[in-house]
Write an enzyme that holds these catalytic residues in place. Structure first.
Site, PDB file in Angstrom:
ATOM      1  N   GLU A 122     -16.906  -7.592  -9.798  1.00 19.74           N
ATOM      2  CA  GLU A 122     -17.812  -7.347 -10.918  1.00 19.74           C
ATOM      3  C   GLU A 122     -16.965  -6.873 -12.098  1.00 19.74           C
ATOM      4  OE1 GLU A 122     -21.957  -4.854 -11.602  1.00 19.74           O
ATOM      5  OE2 GLU A 122     -20.333  -3.894 -10.481  1.00 19.74           O
ATOM      6  N   GLU A 214     -26.918  -2.597 -20.553  1.00 18.36           N
ATOM      7  CA  GLU A 214     -27.201  -1.885 -19.315  1.00 18.36           C
ATOM      8  C   GLU A 214     -27.600  -0.456 -19.646  1.00 18.36           C
ATOM      9  OE1 GLU A 214     -25.254  -0.946 -14.923  1.00 18.36           O
ATOM     10  OE2 GLU A 214     -24.156  -2.198 -16.353  1.00 18.36           O
TER      11      GLU A 214
END
Length: 227
Positions: A122, A214
């Site tokens: 990620e 986010e």
């Protein structure tokens, strides 16, 4: 001044609290999804771009796709975790331009965000962030100068957390921009090359790659256009 408890909470975010989005199923009716606000996890296409929206369901967040590469997200309640944005279903060493407004209150990132597999990685190229600097909770292992700024390079590990391959243990690679911005171009190849020189090798297969907002236990709003 940030309280000690806030600092502890922020430090835990990069170390493992932020929940990575698993691969949500593509909607069977993408045209409907494109035209309505989303409050639960979804992926699909909108305006010629891939989008991914993931939420853990515990906070008040609304994601909306606009025309072409535009999307908007608003979140309230200071709880929960989400990641959403537009980009490409398959990542690459592309130059990504974006512009818009980003107004977080608390712990949040604006970044080029993606995944690879084989191995499962990620990654974040953080362009702006809220009250918490993600580079403050991990050891800086290097830096790269790209697109008008220096970025700090970090590596962290997630253990038994959600991913595009289900619950797994995987590495996170980070580039965190030292001069924050809400518009510009990100030359991803520069970051990938810098990571590789430091032994941070991405997987052989690219999953999605988006310009994402986010949020974690915070509130705020953003409207971003990707090109």
């Amino acid at each position: 001044m940030v309280s000690a408890s806030s600092l502890l909470l922020a430090a835990s975010a990069i170390a493992g609290v932020f929940s990575a989005p698993a691969a949500a199923p593509v909607s069977e009716n993408l045209n409907v999804l494109q035209e309505r606000a989303l409050t639960s996890s979804a992926t699909g296409t909108s305006g010629g771009y891939y989008y991914s929206f993931w939420t853990d369901g515990s906070g008040g967040v609304t994601y909306s796709n606009g025309a072409n590469g535009q999307y908007a997200v608003s979140w309230t309640g200071n709880k929960g975790n989400f990641v959403g944005g537009k980009g490409w279903a398959v990542g690459s060493e592309r130059s990504i331009s974006y512009t818009g407004s980003y107004k977080p209150n608390g712990n949040s990132y604006l970044s080029v965000y993606g995944w690879t597999t084989s191995p499962l990685i990620e990654y974040y190229i953080v362009e702006d962030f809220g009250t918490y600097d993600p580079s403050s909770a991990a050891t800086e292992i290097g830096s790269v100068t790209s697109d008008g700024s220096t970025y700090k390079i970090l590596e962290t590990t997630r253990t038994n957390q959600p991913s595009v391959q289900g619950t797994a243990t995987f590495k996170q690679y980070w580039s965190v921009r030292t001069s924050k911005r809400t518009s510009g171009t990100v030359t991803t190849a520069n970051h990938f090359a810098a990571w590789k020189k430091l032994g941070l090798t991405l997987g052989s297969t690219y999953n999605y790659q988006i310009v994402a907002v986010e949020g974690y236990q915070s509130s705020g709003s953003a409207s971003i256009t990707v090109s």
